[in-house]
Design an enzyme around this catalytic site. Structure first.
Site, PDB file in Angstrom:
ATOM      1  N   TYR A 164      38.476  49.328  43.671  1.00  0.00           N
ATOM      2  CA  TYR A 164      39.667  49.204  44.520  1.00  0.00           C
ATOM      3  C   TYR A 164      40.243  50.567  44.883  1.00  0.00           C
ATOM      4  O   TYR A 164      40.895  50.712  45.906  1.00  0.00           O
ATOM      5  CB  TYR A 164      40.766  48.394  43.795  1.00  0.00           C
ATOM      6  CG  TYR A 164      40.652  46.907  43.945  1.00  0.00           C
ATOM      7  CD1 TYR A 164      39.553  46.232  43.438  1.00  0.00           C
ATOM      8  CD2 TYR A 164      41.654  46.176  44.568  1.00  0.00           C
ATOM      9  CE1 TYR A 164      39.457  44.855  43.548  1.00  0.00           C
ATOM     10  CE2 TYR A 164      41.567  44.795  44.685  1.00  0.00           C
ATOM     11  CZ  TYR A 164      40.470  44.146  44.176  1.00  0.00           C
ATOM     12  OH  TYR A 164      40.384  42.787  44.289  1.00  0.00           O
ATOM     13  N   LYS A 202      28.777  44.623  33.735  1.00  0.00           N
ATOM     14  CA  LYS A 202      27.440  44.491  34.332  1.00  0.00           C
ATOM     15  C   LYS A 202      26.618  45.660  33.805  1.00  0.00           C
ATOM     16  O   LYS A 202      26.124  46.507  34.560  1.00  0.00           O
ATOM     17  CB  LYS A 202      27.562  44.491  35.869  1.00  0.00           C
ATOM     18  CG  LYS A 202      26.283  44.175  36.615  1.00  0.00           C
ATOM     19  CD  LYS A 202      25.877  42.720  36.555  1.00  0.00           C
ATOM     20  CE  LYS A 202      24.531  42.508  37.247  1.00  0.00           C
ATOM     21  NZ  LYS A 202      24.005  41.134  37.062  1.00  0.00           N
ATOM     22  N   ASP A 256      27.868  37.972  35.808  1.00  0.00           N
ATOM     23  CA  ASP A 256      27.263  36.792  36.460  1.00  0.00           C
ATOM     24  C   ASP A 256      27.179  35.637  35.463  1.00  0.00           C
ATOM     25  O   ASP A 256      27.472  34.490  35.793  1.00  0.00           O
ATOM     26  CB  ASP A 256      25.896  37.123  37.079  1.00  0.00           C
ATOM     27  CG  ASP A 256      24.967  37.870  36.144  1.00  0.00           C
ATOM     28  OD1 ASP A 256      25.424  38.351  35.079  1.00  0.00           O
ATOM     29  OD2 ASP A 256      23.768  37.988  36.468  1.00  0.00           O
ATOM     30  N   ASP A 271      39.355  40.178  39.444  1.00  0.00           N
ATOM     31  CA  ASP A 271      39.850  39.520  40.651  1.00  0.00           C
ATOM     32  C   ASP A 271      39.056  38.237  40.896  1.00  0.00           C
ATOM     33  O   ASP A 271      39.611  37.158  41.094  1.00  0.00           O
ATOM     34  CB  ASP A 271      39.703  40.476  41.847  1.00  0.00           C
ATOM     35  CG  ASP A 271      40.174  39.838  43.140  1.00  0.00           C
ATOM     36  OD1 ASP A 271      41.244  39.204  43.132  1.00  0.00           O
ATOM     37  OD2 ASP A 271      39.466  39.961  44.166  1.00  0.00           O
ATOM     38  N   ASP A 298      40.194  34.006  40.020  1.00  0.00           N
ATOM     39  CA  ASP A 298      40.232  32.917  41.013  1.00  0.00           C
ATOM     40  C   ASP A 298      39.432  31.728  40.486  1.00  0.00           C
ATOM     41  O   ASP A 298      39.831  30.575  40.627  1.00  0.00           O
ATOM     42  CB  ASP A 298      39.617  33.360  42.353  1.00  0.00           C
ATOM     43  CG  ASP A 298      40.677  33.811  43.358  1.00  0.00           C
ATOM     44  OD1 ASP A 298      41.672  34.417  42.928  1.00  0.00           O
ATOM     45  OD2 ASP A 298      40.489  33.556  44.567  1.00  0.00           O
TER      46      ASP A 298
HETATM   47  C1  IPM Z   1      44.950  39.407  43.873  1.00  0.00           C
HETATM   48  C2  IPM Z   1      44.669  39.529  45.341  1.00  0.00           C
HETATM   49  C3  IPM Z   1      44.681  40.997  45.710  1.00  0.00           C
HETATM   50  C4  IPM Z   1      43.574  41.670  44.934  1.00  0.00           C
HETATM   51  C5  IPM Z   1      44.532  41.290  47.215  1.00  0.00           C
HETATM   52  C6  IPM Z   1      45.508  40.520  48.058  1.00  0.00           C
HETATM   53  C7  IPM Z   1      44.633  42.763  47.476  1.00  0.00           C
HETATM   54  O1  IPM Z   1      43.481  38.901  45.683  1.00  0.00           O
HETATM   55  O2  IPM Z   1      46.032  39.838  43.438  1.00  0.00           O
HETATM   56  O3  IPM Z   1      44.106  38.895  43.149  1.00  0.00           O
HETATM   57  O4  IPM Z   1      42.408  41.653  45.350  1.00  0.00           O
HETATM   58  O5  IPM Z   1      43.874  42.234  43.892  1.00  0.00           O
HETATM   59 MN    MN Z   2      42.492  37.904  44.021  1.00  0.00          MN
END
Ligand code: IPM
Ligand code: MN
Length: 356
Positions: A140, A189, A221, A245, A249
């Site tokens: 990032y 990884k 993975d 990240d 999710d």
């Molecule tokens: C999160 C989001 C952010 C990230 C984006 C919006 C920059 O997806 O907070 O997980 O990738 O960190």
């Molecule tokens: Mn995210």
């Protein structure tokens, strides 16, 4: 008097933030606490108003407050802007400037929501895990290059870490595991990435200080696969920025909806930032259907991590639990027999549950 900077942002941001602030106000009324809330533009709305996603004034206000409550940023309107001017840069700027190197993302499956998950009951019932994501390093923030070559554009996003950056987040992973079930999975990884091999070595080194914690290493993975195969094997997962990240999710969907997952970002400074892990969901913005629970639970994390108000944080969690037990759901979580409510109604229900 704790000073809270409120950054609603874009899309569903303002709607969900309103409900979380409402809940914090009730907590203040009920106890001896009193909070001040000051609102500032960030993300796309800030671009519209000032030309930049993170105006200097917004950043200053955040730095001089005790905690930041953020909604979400981004939307199609700003998607064509060059990388450094996109709304998302506000988030990265805040994380970097407030030195928020750690991001805690708990994924807990509520019994009441089991039917809302796309996974089988026996797989998810009882899941209670926490992703500790590194937040100010890695790909990032690494160097970016873009040059014209004979084969077209050649582009690089560098993944960079120092041992110090790895050590402090891994240590936090161990500390967090000590307060939970004492199991830490470090995700990397290491079969491919040099940065991951150093990460693994640092984790081994830090492990010596935490003999009670069972440490295991897992390739990213495999971890993605294990999260849907048998998520109950996890207690605390510690990992670098982008892996965290993606995995968070995935972990969110174990709980039934990405609209349920809160997060806390803490660092070397005194200001913490609290936000739902979901995005600005422009497709449903302004319709009153967004789920405010992730933001409300993020406010609970603020009480716990920034203000040491553990009891009040638990009260909010319990209120959310009760509302869900009673069968109330926003649209994202609705099944056949649920009582579907709007964003605002969900906030009101949590307030009501807090008061009773
Ligand atoms: C999160 C989001 C952010 C990230 C984006 C919006 C920059 O997806 O907070 O997980 O990738 O960190
Ligand atoms: Mn995210």
């Amino acid at each position: 008097m704790p000073k809270i900077t409120v950054l609603p942002g874009d899309g569903i941001g303002p709607e969900i933030i309103t409900e979380a602030v409402k809940v914090l106000q009730v907590i203040a009324e009920q106890g001896n606490a009193s909070f001040t809330f000051e609102q500032f533009p960030v993300g796309g709305v800030a671009i519209d108003q000032t030309g930049v996603p993170l105006p200097a004034n917004t950043l200053e206000q955040c730095k001089s407050s005790d905690a930041v409550l953020l909604g979400a940023v981004g939307g199609p309107k700003w998607d064509t802007l060059p990388g450094e001017l996109r709304p998302e840069m506000a988030l990265l700027g805040l994380r970097k400037e407030l030195q928020l190197f750690s991001n805690l993302r708990p994924a807990k499956v509520y019994d009441a929501l089991i039917e809302a998950s796309t996974l089988k009951r026996e797989v998810i019932q009882g899941v209670d895990l926490l992703v500790v994501r590194e937040l100010t390093g890695g790909i990032y923030f690494g160097e970016k290059t873009k040059v014209e070559t004979e084969q077209g554009i050649k582009v690089t996003d560098a993944l960079t870490y120092t041992e110090l950056e790895i050590e402090r987040i891994v240590r936090l992973g161990f500390e967090t595991a000590m307060k939970r079930r004492k199991k830490l999975t470090s995700v990397d990884k290491a079969n491919i990435l040099e940065s991951s091999r150093v990460w693994r070595a640092v984790a081994e080194k830090v492990a010596v200080d935490y003999p009670e914690v069972e440490l295991n290493h897992m390739l990213v993975d495999n971890c993605a696969m294990q999260l849907v195969r048998n998520p109950k094997q996890f207690d605390v997962i510690v990992t670098e920025n982008m892996f965290g990240d993606i995995l968070s999710d995935e972990a969110a969907m174990l709980t039934g909806s990405i609209g349920m997952l809160p997060s806390a970002s803490m660092g070397t400074g005194s200001v913490g930032m609290f936000e739902p892990i979901h995005g600005s969901a422009p497709d449903i913005a302004g319709q009153g259907v967004a789920n405010p629970l992730a933001t409300i639970l993020s406010a609970a994390m603020m009480l716990k991590y920034s203000f040491g108000m553990n009891e009040e944080a638990e009260q909010i969690e319990k209120a959310v639990f009760n509302v869900l037990e009673e069968g109330y759901r926003t649209k994202d979580l609705a099944t056949e027999d649920s009582k579907v409510v709007t964003t605002q109604e969900m906030g009101d229900l949590v307030v009501h549950a807090l008061k009773s």
